[in-house]
Design a protein around this motif. Structure first.
Motif, mmCIF file in Angstrom:
data_model
loop_
_atom_site.group_PDB
_atom_site.id
_atom_site.type_symbol
_atom_site.label_atom_id
_atom_site.label_comp_id
_atom_site.label_asym_id
_atom_site.label_seq_id
_atom_site.Cartn_x
_atom_site.Cartn_y
_atom_site.Cartn_z
ATOM 1 N N ARG A 14 0.836 -1.211 0.000
ATOM 2 C CA ARG A 14 0.000 0.000 0.000
ATOM 3 C C ARG A 14 0.866 1.255 0.000
ATOM 4 N NH1 ARG A 14 -3.139 -2.886 3.662
ATOM 5 N NH2 ARG A 14 -2.198 -1.791 5.403
ATOM 6 N N TYR A 15 1.888 1.239 0.810
ATOM 7 C CA TYR A 15 2.764 2.401 0.919
ATOM 8 C C TYR A 15 3.548 2.605 -0.379
ATOM 9 C CZ TYR A 15 5.696 5.855 3.249
ATOM 10 O OH TYR A 15 6.334 7.005 3.599
ATOM 11 N N ARG A 70 1.268 4.123 -2.929
ATOM 12 C CA ARG A 70 1.041 5.534 -2.620
ATOM 13 C C ARG A 70 2.219 6.388 -3.085
ATOM 14 N NH1 ARG A 70 -2.854 8.657 0.278
ATOM 15 N NH2 ARG A 70 -1.944 10.725 0.312
ATOM 16 N N ASN A 121 2.213 9.383 -5.974
ATOM 17 C CA ASN A 121 2.740 10.722 -5.710
ATOM 18 C C ASN A 121 3.884 11.071 -6.652
ATOM 19 O OD1 ASN A 121 0.892 11.100 -3.680
ATOM 20 N ND2 ASN A 121 2.293 10.508 -2.054
ATOM 21 N N LEU A 177 -7.130 4.574 -10.152
ATOM 22 C CA LEU A 177 -7.453 4.195 -8.775
ATOM 23 C C LEU A 177 -8.879 3.652 -8.669
ATOM 24 C CD1 LEU A 177 -5.813 7.139 -6.822
ATOM 25 C CD2 LEU A 177 -5.035 4.762 -6.903
ATOM 26 N N GLU A 188 -7.643 -0.148 -9.493
ATOM 27 C CA GLU A 188 -7.462 -0.493 -8.089
ATOM 28 C C GLU A 188 -8.785 -0.831 -7.412
ATOM 29 O OE1 GLU A 188 -4.468 -0.512 -5.999
ATOM 30 O OE2 GLU A 188 -3.755 -0.810 -8.033
ATOM 31 N N GLU A 208 -12.337 6.526 -1.163
ATOM 32 C CA GLU A 208 -10.958 6.051 -1.016
ATOM 33 C C GLU A 208 -10.023 6.753 -2.003
ATOM 34 O OE1 GLU A 208 -11.597 1.455 0.492
ATOM 35 O OE2 GLU A 208 -12.024 1.940 -1.612
ATOM 36 N N ASP A 265 -9.382 10.156 -0.645
ATOM 37 C CA ASP A 265 -8.426 10.075 0.460
ATOM 38 C C ASP A 265 -7.003 9.910 -0.059
ATOM 39 O OD1 ASP A 265 -7.760 9.828 3.295
ATOM 40 O OD2 ASP A 265 -7.306 7.734 2.799
ATOM 41 N N ARG A 266 -6.814 9.050 -1.046
ATOM 42 C CA ARG A 266 -5.468 8.824 -1.605
ATOM 43 C C ARG A 266 -4.908 10.081 -2.263
ATOM 44 N NH1 ARG A 266 -4.189 3.302 -3.800
ATOM 45 N NH2 ARG A 266 -4.610 1.992 -2.010
#
Length: 170
Positions: free
Chosen positions: A58-59, A62, A66, A121, A125, A131, A134-135
């Motif tokens: 997940r990290y 992310r 970015n 996403l 995803e 969600e 939020d991302r």
């Protein structure tokens, strides 16, 4: 598990999924590989805690998202300052077997970075609108607007492509 074991297992078990995710974000295999590698280095260069595979993935995803958005902003600035460095657009000369896939990739290239990120996403995803918001650090309404614009744009492009027409005035 220590960070070295987690990184190795993550690459072995989920490496191809991370590469596919990167490819959908940027539309280029080499850049996708670079996104994955850069994200892994950033996540595991300075181990700060004990990782498990799910949280590490997940990290990493992310960080990939970015980095993609940051890279696109940087490129956009250069394109404004140095128009001669803009890469030529695709000729669309693809073989029949990969035509549909390439049409979709080409259509994704027409989206803004935020529209593309929202689309990947939401539909790749399989995240909810909340969600995705939020991302991306924005409101659900903004995500809905980006998705609406992206779906309309993709629909127009893919319909024209399937009819054998060319886009004009996009």
């Amino acid at each position: 598990m220590n960070w070295h074991d987690v990184a190795g297992e993550l690459l072995q078990v989920r490496g191809s999924a991370l590469k596919r995710y990167g490819y959908l974000l940027c539309g280029n295999r080499v850049e996708a590989d670079d996104l994955v590698q850069d994200a892994l280095v950033r996540v595991f260069a300075q181990p700060r805690r004990s990782w498990d595979i799910e949280s590490a993935e997940r990290y990493v995803r992310r960080v990939m998202l970015n980095r993609y958005l940051d890279q696109h902003r940087r490129r956009a600035r250069w394109r404004i300052l140095l128009p001669r460095l803009v890469s030529p657009t695709s000729t669309g000369d693809f073989s029949v077997a990969s035509g549909d896939r390439m049409d979709i990739v080409s259509a994704l290239d027409s989206l803004s970075p935020r529209q593309r990120a929202c689309t990947v996403l939401r539909f790749y995803e399989d995240l909810s609108v909340a969600e995705v918001a939020d991302r991306l650090g924005c409101s659900p309404g903004t995500v809905k607007r980006h998705l609406s614009e992206a779906i309309a744009r993709l629909g127009n492009i893919l319909v024209l492509t399937s009819l054998g027409g060319e886009r004009h005035g996009d």
